[in-house]
Motif scaffolding. Structure first.
Motif, mmCIF file in Angstrom:
data_model
loop_
_atom_site.group_PDB
_atom_site.id
_atom_site.type_symbol
_atom_site.label_atom_id
_atom_site.label_comp_id
_atom_site.label_asym_id
_atom_site.label_seq_id
_atom_site.Cartn_x
_atom_site.Cartn_y
_atom_site.Cartn_z
ATOM 1 N N ASN A 286 20.426 26.614 37.531
ATOM 2 C CA ASN A 286 20.659 26.163 38.962
ATOM 3 C C ASN A 286 20.432 24.781 39.328
ATOM 4 N N VAL A 287 21.189 24.027 38.324
ATOM 5 C CA VAL A 287 21.398 22.512 38.380
ATOM 6 C C VAL A 287 22.760 22.203 38.345
ATOM 7 N N LYS A 288 23.313 21.064 38.502
ATOM 8 C CA LYS A 288 24.700 20.639 38.632
ATOM 9 C C LYS A 288 25.046 19.886 36.959
ATOM 10 N N VAL A 289 26.052 20.410 36.501
ATOM 11 C CA VAL A 289 26.375 19.937 35.144
ATOM 12 C C VAL A 289 28.131 19.866 35.261
ATOM 13 N N GLU A 290 28.335 18.507 34.902
ATOM 14 C CA GLU A 290 29.748 18.324 35.031
ATOM 15 C C GLU A 290 30.169 17.612 33.649
ATOM 16 N N VAL A 291 31.457 17.803 33.407
ATOM 17 C CA VAL A 291 32.187 17.485 32.242
ATOM 18 C C VAL A 291 33.160 16.316 32.416
ATOM 19 N N ASP A 316 19.970 17.962 24.584
ATOM 20 C CA ASP A 316 19.670 17.350 23.280
ATOM 21 C C ASP A 316 20.018 17.986 22.232
ATOM 22 N N THR A 317 20.043 19.394 22.199
ATOM 23 C CA THR A 317 20.463 20.200 20.880
ATOM 24 C C THR A 317 22.149 19.878 20.819
ATOM 25 N N MET A 318 22.639 19.948 21.915
ATOM 26 C CA MET A 318 24.113 19.957 21.767
ATOM 27 C C MET A 318 24.666 18.478 21.292
ATOM 28 N N VAL A 319 23.846 17.683 21.704
ATOM 29 C CA VAL A 319 24.003 16.216 21.420
ATOM 30 C C VAL A 319 23.851 15.859 19.794
ATOM 31 N N LYS A 325 27.979 13.708 24.335
ATOM 32 C CA LYS A 325 26.747 13.137 24.737
ATOM 33 C C LYS A 325 26.764 13.479 26.322
ATOM 34 N N TYR A 326 25.464 13.073 26.891
ATOM 35 C CA TYR A 326 25.061 13.215 28.223
ATOM 36 C C TYR A 326 24.573 12.329 28.664
ATOM 37 N N ARG A 327 24.454 12.167 30.218
ATOM 38 C CA ARG A 327 23.537 11.405 30.991
ATOM 39 C C ARG A 327 23.539 11.835 32.254
ATOM 40 N N CYS A 328 22.211 11.603 32.971
ATOM 41 C CA CYS A 328 21.834 12.199 34.209
ATOM 42 C C CYS A 328 22.037 11.257 35.438
ATOM 43 N N LEU A 335 28.500 15.538 30.856
ATOM 44 C CA LEU A 335 28.630 15.508 29.681
ATOM 45 C C LEU A 335 29.918 14.719 29.245
ATOM 46 N N TYR A 336 29.846 14.064 28.097
ATOM 47 C CA TYR A 336 30.956 12.971 28.013
ATOM 48 C C TYR A 336 31.215 12.613 26.515
#
Length: 336
Positions: A286-291, A316-319, A325-328, A335-336
């Motif tokens: 229930n959070v916003k995740v974009e690619v 973190d595991t995916m990174v 990579k990701y940032r908030c 995800l980028y």
């Protein structure tokens, strides 16, 4: 006070509720019940007790009023498990009984008109699983369904009488009760599915890029609603993927037994598009995740426990795979 016994009529009622009564016998039941007020009340009472007891025995030749009433009392004072069984009691029996009650009230109605009038009395059922949860239910025919977060199904309360059709939005795992006379059908905007009895996982969220069906047991036929092509049949351990943009539909071998691990609180990505994975994470946590646009066509394979894992731990595991990579930013994970 005990009702007078009418063995032949009891047999007709039993056969009607077990769906083995032909039109001629139905007409006989109708004539007898319309002959007098006492006959009408006799049939009405039998049906009411039958429905209340929930003891419809499709192989029985007689109906035992006292046994049914005793069973009804036991159900009312029984365990939680019995109460759950009572809640799952098939609408099919109720609607059949209601159809007979209807023709007792309106003797001029025909057999088919009576059934259709009763079915039209009920609105469609809608069952939903909110974000961050999943829901378990049983359909009127006994089919087990699990709905994943943000999913819903819609079906008629007459489900199981003349057809077993439902609509799905989102993801569902199905254990379909076999019925060769009435195939089980799922309709979505992009793909229609038909089976007799089987186990499969069907995912088709409105905002997903792809539709996937994973078959564990039995056989399913899939009809492409986007592109004209022959129906595609799946065997166990096969997976279908349909591209919603192009309409391309194909099948391949897959670990289909992992496709429904979400019912046990796990996440499994089977070379899914990163775009669809982001949406799955959004629904689960229930959070916003974009690619980022540059990664929209990238695929990822992985398995995670939901319990004890935060969205940050999974990302973190995916990174750590060095594929993403990701940032908030402002409570949005990118995800980028």
């Amino acid at each position: 006070m005990q009702l007078e016994k009418h063995t032949d009529i009891d047999q007709l009622i039993t056969r009607y509720l077990s769906d083995t009564l032909d039109k001629e016998s139905f007409a006989e039941l109708k004539r007898w019940s319309s002959a007098s007020e006492s006959n009408r009340k006799y049939v009405k009472n039998k049906l009411e007790i039958w429905f209340s007891s929930g003891t419809a025995d499709h192989t029985a030749a007689h109906f035992n009023k006292d046994k049914a009433f005793s069973s009804f009392k036991r159900r009312m004072t029984g365990t939680r498990k019995r109460k759950e069984q009572l809640l799952r009691f098939s609408w099919k029996t109720f609607i059949r009984a209601a159809a007979v009650l209807l023709i007792l009230i309106l003797p001029v109605a025909t057999y088919r008109q009576g059934k259709e009038a009763v079915k039209q009395t009920f609105a469609d059922m809608v069952v939903e699983a909110p974000m961050g949860t999943h829901t378990k239910l049983y359909l009127p025919d006994g089919t087990l369904v699990w709905l994943n977060a943000g999913s819903k199904i819609m079906y008629s309360q007459g489900f199981g009488i003349d057809d077993r059709k439902l609509k799905l939005e989102g993801e569902g795992y199905f254990e379909v009760i076999r019925n060769e006379k009435v195939p089980f059908k799922i309709n979505t905007k992009e793909v229609n599915l038909q089976v007799l009895g089987t186990r499969f996982n069907f995912r088709n969220y409105p905002d997903d890029e792809e539709v996937t069906v994973n078959l564990m047991e039995g056989k399913v036929a899939l009809h492409n609603q986007i592109r004209t092509m022959p129906d595609l049949c799946l065997e166990p351990e096969e997976k279908m993927v349909l591209n919603k943009l192009t309409g391309e539909m194909s099948k391949s071998k897959a670990r289909t037994n992992k496709s429904n691990v979400w019912i046990n609180g796990e996440l499994f990505f089977d070379e899914d598009l990163l775009e669809d994975i982001a949406k799955k994470l959004t629904r689960t946590y229930n959070v916003k995740v974009e690619v980022a646009d540059s990664l929209r066509n990238k695929r990822f394979y992985g398995s995670f426990e939901i319990s004890g894992n935060t969205i940050n731990k999974i990302l973190d595991t995916m990174v750590s795979t060095r594929q993403v990579k990701y940032r908030c930013e402002h409570d949005v994970y990118i995800l980028y």
